[in-house]
Write a protein that holds these residues in place. Structure first.
Motif, mmCIF file in Angstrom:
data_model
loop_
_atom_site.group_PDB
_atom_site.id
_atom_site.type_symbol
_atom_site.label_atom_id
_atom_site.label_comp_id
_atom_site.label_asym_id
_atom_site.label_seq_id
_atom_site.Cartn_x
_atom_site.Cartn_y
_atom_site.Cartn_z
ATOM 1 N N GLU A 78 31.230 47.944 19.474
ATOM 2 C CA GLU A 78 30.834 48.098 20.873
ATOM 3 C C GLU A 78 29.326 48.316 20.984
ATOM 4 O O GLU A 78 28.660 47.695 21.818
ATOM 5 C CB GLU A 78 31.601 49.246 21.518
ATOM 6 N N TYR A 98 30.633 36.004 29.177
ATOM 7 C CA TYR A 98 30.993 37.406 29.034
ATOM 8 C C TYR A 98 29.775 38.304 28.900
ATOM 9 O O TYR A 98 28.811 37.954 28.244
ATOM 10 C CB TYR A 98 31.846 37.617 27.781
ATOM 11 N N ASP A 101 30.277 44.469 28.083
ATOM 12 C CA ASP A 101 31.353 45.300 28.637
ATOM 13 C C ASP A 101 32.618 44.494 28.872
ATOM 14 O O ASP A 101 33.725 44.985 28.640
ATOM 15 C CB ASP A 101 30.905 45.986 29.925
ATOM 16 N N GLU A 102 32.486 43.249 29.314
ATOM 17 C CA GLU A 102 33.670 42.407 29.514
ATOM 18 C C GLU A 102 34.349 42.090 28.184
ATOM 19 O O GLU A 102 35.579 42.103 28.090
ATOM 20 C CB GLU A 102 33.293 41.120 30.235
ATOM 21 N N ILE A 104 34.271 43.951 25.509
ATOM 22 C CA ILE A 104 34.900 45.203 25.073
ATOM 23 C C ILE A 104 36.217 45.422 25.810
ATOM 24 O O ILE A 104 37.223 45.803 25.204
ATOM 25 C CB ILE A 104 33.917 46.378 25.238
ATOM 26 N N ARG A 105 36.228 45.167 27.106
ATOM 27 C CA ARG A 105 37.487 45.295 27.870
ATOM 28 C C ARG A 105 38.542 44.330 27.340
ATOM 29 O O ARG A 105 39.706 44.692 27.197
ATOM 30 C CB ARG A 105 37.244 45.039 29.359
ATOM 31 N N GLU A 106 38.138 43.106 27.053
ATOM 32 C CA GLU A 106 39.077 42.115 26.529
ATOM 33 C C GLU A 106 39.625 42.534 25.158
ATOM 34 O O GLU A 106 40.782 42.284 24.844
ATOM 35 C CB GLU A 106 38.415 40.736 26.415
ATOM 36 N N SER A 108 40.359 45.409 24.168
ATOM 37 C CA SER A 108 41.346 46.492 24.274
ATOM 38 C C SER A 108 42.770 45.964 24.123
ATOM 39 O O SER A 108 43.633 46.668 23.596
ATOM 40 C CB SER A 108 41.182 47.267 25.583
ATOM 41 N N SER A 109 43.015 44.722 24.533
ATOM 42 C CA SER A 109 44.364 44.166 24.367
ATOM 43 C C SER A 109 44.713 44.007 22.891
ATOM 44 O O SER A 109 45.870 44.181 22.505
ATOM 45 C CB SER A 109 44.505 42.833 25.099
ATOM 46 N N LYS A 112 45.811 47.360 21.648
ATOM 47 C CA LYS A 112 47.145 47.734 22.136
ATOM 48 C C LYS A 112 48.254 46.964 21.447
ATOM 49 O O LYS A 112 49.323 47.517 21.187
ATOM 50 C CB LYS A 112 47.236 47.518 23.644
#
Length: 135
Positions: A78, A98, A101-102, A104-106, A108-109, A112
């Motif tokens: 990050e 991108y 931050d975008e 990094i958000r992507e 996260s999947s 998970k």
């Protein structure tokens, strides 16, 4: 599990590569992937030596021992993405690409759904000559 900065880079590159494969043609992500690719040349660090220096700086902010725990690799990635966005404008939203931050958000999947842990395990145990196609 601990990974050397080099193996942490392998994991970081591999997860970004997986994101690229999933999301398709994201020009700026393709650019950093080509410069970051640790599987082009020996000693298996970034294809662009300047990015390798930046990667090591980002890792050493977290732990200056030359190693990161598996929990520390994503924060290093990050920081690396943000540094590249700020310092080198690798991610420019002008063309709809991108932002750090975008990305990094992507990512996260992948955390998970277990992909990130699989990549970390691979990076920790891969032979020096393997590339991320072994995932």
């Amino acid at each position: 599990m601990k990974l050397s900065y080099q193996r942490a880079l392998w994991a970081a590159y591999s997860v970004l590569n997986e994101l690229y494969k999933e999301k398709g043609d994201t020009i700026r992500l393709a650019e950093i992937l080509s410069e970051m690719n640790p599987f082009l040349f020996i000693p298996r660090t970034c294809a662009d030596p300047a990015l390798w220096v930046e990667w090591k700086k980002c890792c050493s902010k977290i732990d200056d021992s030359g190693f990161l725990t598996s929990e520390q690799v994503m924060p290093a990635l990050e920081d690396f993405l943000r540094v590249n966005e700020e310092e080198y404008s690798c991610f420019d939203d002008m063309d709809g690409d991108y932002s750090a931050d975008e990305i990094i958000r992507e990512l996260s999947s992948f955390m998970k759904n277990g992909t990130w842990n699989k990549i970390l395990d691979w990076a920790a145990t891969a032979n020096e000559i393997e590339d991320d196609s072994a995932l």
